[in-house]
Structures are given as C-alpha cells and as structure tokens.
Design a protein around this motif. Structure first.
Motif, PDB file in Angstrom:
ATOM      1  N   LEU A   1       0.948  -1.203   0.017  1.00  0.00           N
ATOM      2  CA  LEU A   1      -0.155   0.003  -0.012  1.00  0.00           C
ATOM      3  C   LEU A   1       0.810   1.446  -0.052  1.00  0.00           C
ATOM      4  O   LEU A   1       0.325   2.112  -0.548  1.00  0.00           O
ATOM      5  CB  LEU A   1      -0.902   0.131   1.286  1.00  0.00           C
ATOM      6  N   VAL A   2       2.001   0.988   0.687  1.00  0.00           N
ATOM      7  CA  VAL A   2       2.821   2.295   0.710  1.00  0.00           C
ATOM      8  C   VAL A   2       3.375   2.515  -0.827  1.00  0.00           C
ATOM      9  O   VAL A   2       3.429   3.708  -1.141  1.00  0.00           O
ATOM     10  CB  VAL A   2       3.936   2.194   1.668  1.00  0.00           C
ATOM     11  N   LEU A   3       3.895   1.637  -1.647  1.00  0.00           N
ATOM     12  CA  LEU A   3       4.579   1.439  -2.812  1.00  0.00           C
ATOM     13  C   LEU A   3       3.315   1.893  -3.768  1.00  0.00           C
ATOM     14  O   LEU A   3       3.387   2.906  -4.529  1.00  0.00           O
ATOM     15  CB  LEU A   3       5.035   0.404  -3.185  1.00  0.00           C
ATOM     16  N   LEU A   4       1.952   1.573  -3.635  1.00  0.00           N
ATOM     17  CA  LEU A   4       0.818   1.959  -4.479  1.00  0.00           C
ATOM     18  C   LEU A   4       0.608   3.491  -4.330  1.00  0.00           C
ATOM     19  O   LEU A   4       0.270   3.958  -5.281  1.00  0.00           O
ATOM     20  CB  LEU A   4      -0.400   0.851  -3.911  1.00  0.00           C
ATOM     21  N   SER A   5       0.550   4.025  -3.282  1.00  0.00           N
ATOM     22  CA  SER A   5       0.037   5.191  -2.731  1.00  0.00           C
ATOM     23  C   SER A   5       1.275   6.018  -3.429  1.00  0.00           C
ATOM     24  O   SER A   5       1.069   7.202  -3.902  1.00  0.00           O
ATOM     25  CB  SER A   5      -0.101   5.382  -1.409  1.00  0.00           C
ATOM     26  N   GLY A   6       2.575   5.692  -3.406  1.00  0.00           N
ATOM     27  CA  GLY A   6       3.656   6.543  -3.869  1.00  0.00           C
ATOM     28  C   GLY A   6       3.612   6.814  -5.298  1.00  0.00           C
ATOM     29  O   GLY A   6       4.173   7.978  -5.576  1.00  0.00           O
ATOM     30  N   THR A   7       2.846   5.815  -6.073  1.00  0.00           N
ATOM     31  CA  THR A   7       3.090   5.993  -7.424  1.00  0.00           C
ATOM     32  C   THR A   7       2.153   7.129  -7.974  1.00  0.00           C
ATOM     33  O   THR A   7       2.048   7.320  -9.082  1.00  0.00           O
ATOM     34  CB  THR A   7       2.512   4.585  -8.242  1.00  0.00           C
ATOM     35  N   THR A   8       1.205   7.423  -7.091  1.00  0.00           N
ATOM     36  CA  THR A   8       0.095   8.404  -7.480  1.00  0.00           C
ATOM     37  C   THR A   8       0.927   9.808  -7.304  1.00  0.00           C
ATOM     38  O   THR A   8       0.050  10.741  -7.698  1.00  0.00           O
ATOM     39  CB  THR A   8      -1.175   8.174  -6.657  1.00  0.00           C
TER      40      THR A   8
ATOM     41  N   LEU B   1       8.759   3.639   0.406  1.00  0.00           N
ATOM     42  CA  LEU B   1       9.240   5.069   1.245  1.00  0.00           C
ATOM     43  C   LEU B   1      10.274   5.712   0.361  1.00  0.00           C
ATOM     44  O   LEU B   1      10.296   7.115   0.192  1.00  0.00           O
ATOM     45  CB  LEU B   1       9.967   4.344   2.583  1.00  0.00           C
ATOM     46  N   LEU B   2      10.977   5.103  -0.609  1.00  0.00           N
ATOM     47  CA  LEU B   2      12.134   5.848  -1.546  1.00  0.00           C
ATOM     48  C   LEU B   2      11.207   6.868  -2.306  1.00  0.00           C
ATOM     49  O   LEU B   2      11.465   7.942  -2.668  1.00  0.00           O
ATOM     50  CB  LEU B   2      13.092   4.842  -2.159  1.00  0.00           C
ATOM     51  N   VAL B   3      10.170   6.422  -2.904  1.00  0.00           N
ATOM     52  CA  VAL B   3       9.380   6.986  -3.866  1.00  0.00           C
ATOM     53  C   VAL B   3       8.441   8.136  -3.247  1.00  0.00           C
ATOM     54  O   VAL B   3       8.495   9.136  -3.510  1.00  0.00           O
ATOM     55  CB  VAL B   3       8.233   6.103  -4.370  1.00  0.00           C
ATOM     56  N   TRP B   4       8.073   7.908  -1.922  1.00  0.00           N
ATOM     57  CA  TRP B   4       7.450   8.830  -1.143  1.00  0.00           C
ATOM     58  C   TRP B   4       8.391   9.936  -0.982  1.00  0.00           C
ATOM     59  O   TRP B   4       8.213  11.188  -0.685  1.00  0.00           O
ATOM     60  CB  TRP B   4       6.979   8.333   0.323  1.00  0.00           C
ATOM     61  N   TRP B   5       9.637   9.605  -0.555  1.00  0.00           N
ATOM     62  CA  TRP B   5      10.669  10.658  -0.214  1.00  0.00           C
ATOM     63  C   TRP B   5      10.971  11.644  -1.629  1.00  0.00           C
ATOM     64  O   TRP B   5      11.172  12.644  -1.287  1.00  0.00           O
ATOM     65  CB  TRP B   5      11.981  10.005   0.269  1.00  0.00           C
ATOM     66  N   TRP B   6      11.116  10.727  -2.609  1.00  0.00           N
ATOM     67  CA  TRP B   6      11.359  11.587  -3.843  1.00  0.00           C
ATOM     68  C   TRP B   6      10.226  12.572  -3.990  1.00  0.00           C
ATOM     69  O   TRP B   6      10.309  13.638  -4.660  1.00  0.00           O
ATOM     70  CB  TRP B   6      11.443  10.475  -5.117  1.00  0.00           C
ATOM     71  N   ALA B   7       9.015  12.115  -3.810  1.00  0.00           N
ATOM     72  CA  ALA B   7       7.916  13.227  -4.221  1.00  0.00           C
ATOM     73  C   ALA B   7       7.743  14.047  -3.116  1.00  0.00           C
ATOM     74  O   ALA B   7       7.521  15.329  -3.429  1.00  0.00           O
ATOM     75  CB  ALA B   7       6.691  12.282  -3.870  1.00  0.00           C
ATOM     76  N   THR B   8       8.173  13.986  -2.078  1.00  0.00           N
ATOM     77  CA  THR B   8       8.036  14.938  -0.511  1.00  0.00           C
ATOM     78  C   THR B   8       9.507  15.540  -0.134  1.00  0.00           C
ATOM     79  O   THR B   8       9.185  16.547   0.639  1.00  0.00           O
ATOM     80  CB  THR B   8       7.439  14.275   0.453  1.00  0.00           C
TER      81      THR B   8
END
Length: 215
Positions: free
Chosen positions: A110-117, A165-172
């Motif tokens: 779910l963390v990875l899925l939400s990060g892709t958005t 989490l890496l995707v979330w970091w890249w986005a935020t």
C-alpha cells in the motif's frame, strides 16, 4: 477594429489552473480507489487462499525458543536471520505468524501503491504504474510467500516497503522518510544479502526514469 479574438492571458491562466486542479482531483481519486480496492482484494485472497500456513523441511529452523534466536552469524550458512527468528519468537503459532506476515506485506504494498500516485507528473504514467503495482502485489507468488513459514515474506516486504518509502521521499523530500527507507533496505539486506543487487538495480532504473525521461 479595437478587439482581438481569443482569450486573455488571465483567462488562459485561470483555465489552466482549473485543469490542473482537476488533474489533482483525478490523482486523489486514483489513490483512494486503487488503495481501497487493493486492500479488499488482498483481504479476499488471504481469507480464501492464504490463511493456512505452508511449511517446508527447514521451516522449523526459524522457530526458536528463549534466547536461541540470538544465535546469528553472517558467515554461517546454517544460521537464520535474527530478525526473522525474533519476529517468529514473538508470536504464539504459525497461523498468527502468517497473519502478521500478511499484514506487513499488505502495508508495504500500500505504501508503494500510494507513492506511485505522487511521483509521476503524467496521469497516464500514474495509471499504468498503479496497474504494475497491482499485478505484482496481487500475484499468487506474493501471497504464497506471505503464507509460508520462511524468511522470504519479510525479505520481500521490507524490500517493497523500502522502495515505496523511497518513492514517497522523492515526491515529498522529507528526510525522515529517507531514513525510514534506508532502515527498511537495511532490514531486507540482513534477511537476504543477495537482495542488494536487485534493490540497487531498481533504484538506478527509477532515478534514471525520474530524472531523464521527465515522468
């Protein structure tokens, strides 16, 4: 004449901002619908096919009592990862261990899925990236490992969580998210040192796409 056909700069800017606002609405809709649907499908998978523990001849080596889970060596091929044995030691039986593995796995996906958005600028890329996460996260192989008393489930889950989490970091650009990502990768490496090759490859591909392709 004193008039010009067309629209003013202010009107064009207002129309553009409205369109971008709609895009954000669509993005949030994708996030909400995809995560809820993904969770429901994962739950149905678990209830109908994944809640019964699967064991192998070496599954017993992960079940330890007392302080035996501290017997860990990086060079001894017969030793088991301390993280996995300690995790199993905290839980009373295999059914509870499978449930815990499934919960951790579901959270990671779910963390990875939400990060892709969040990470991709183009809506169509977000859509196909979401489908990609779905196809892997809902696959039979992931469910199979989540139901098995071995180290694979936690290894996969911590790897997926690190990537998410890496995707979330890249986005935020939040530093504490980067710290959590590194920690998750570290746990994955302790469980399966050979995963570093796969994780490094995925990281390189992700960074190249994000920087050079303009996704």
């Amino acid at each position: 004449m004193g008039y010009r056909l067309g629209v003013s700069k202010h009107s064009r800017k207002r129309a553009t901002s409205g369109f971008l606002g709609q895009l954000e609405i669509y993005r949030r809709a994708i996030l909400l619908i995809s995560t809820i649907t993904f969770f429901v499908l994962r739950l149905l998978q678990f209830l109908f096919a994944g809640q019964y523990p699967a064991t192998y001849p070496d599954s017993g080596t992960y079940r330890v009592e007392g302080g035996a889970w501290l017997d860990f060596s990086l060079v001894d091929a017969q030793s088991r990862p301390t993280i996995v044995t300690a995790f199993f030691a905290l839980l009373p039986d295999d059914s509870t261990r499978v449930l815990a593995q499934w919960l951790i796995s579901t959270f990671a996906w779910l963390v990875l899925l939400s990060g892709t958005t969040l990470i991709f600028q183009k809506l169509w890329v977000t859509f196909f990236a979401t489908l990609g996460v779905w196809s892997v996260g809902l696959s039979y192989y992931v469910l199979q490992w989540d139901s098995t008393i071995l180290s694979e489930s936690l290894s996969i889950s911590t790897s997926v969580l690190g990537i998410g989490l890496l995707v979330w970091w890249w986005a935020t650009k939040k530093n504490w998210i980067a710290i959590l990502a590194v920690t998750s990768f570290g746990l994955a490496a302790l469980n399966r040192p050979n995963l570093w090759v796969v994780l490094a490859g995925l990281l390189i591909v992700f960074l190249v796409l994000a920087k050079n392709v303009g996704l």
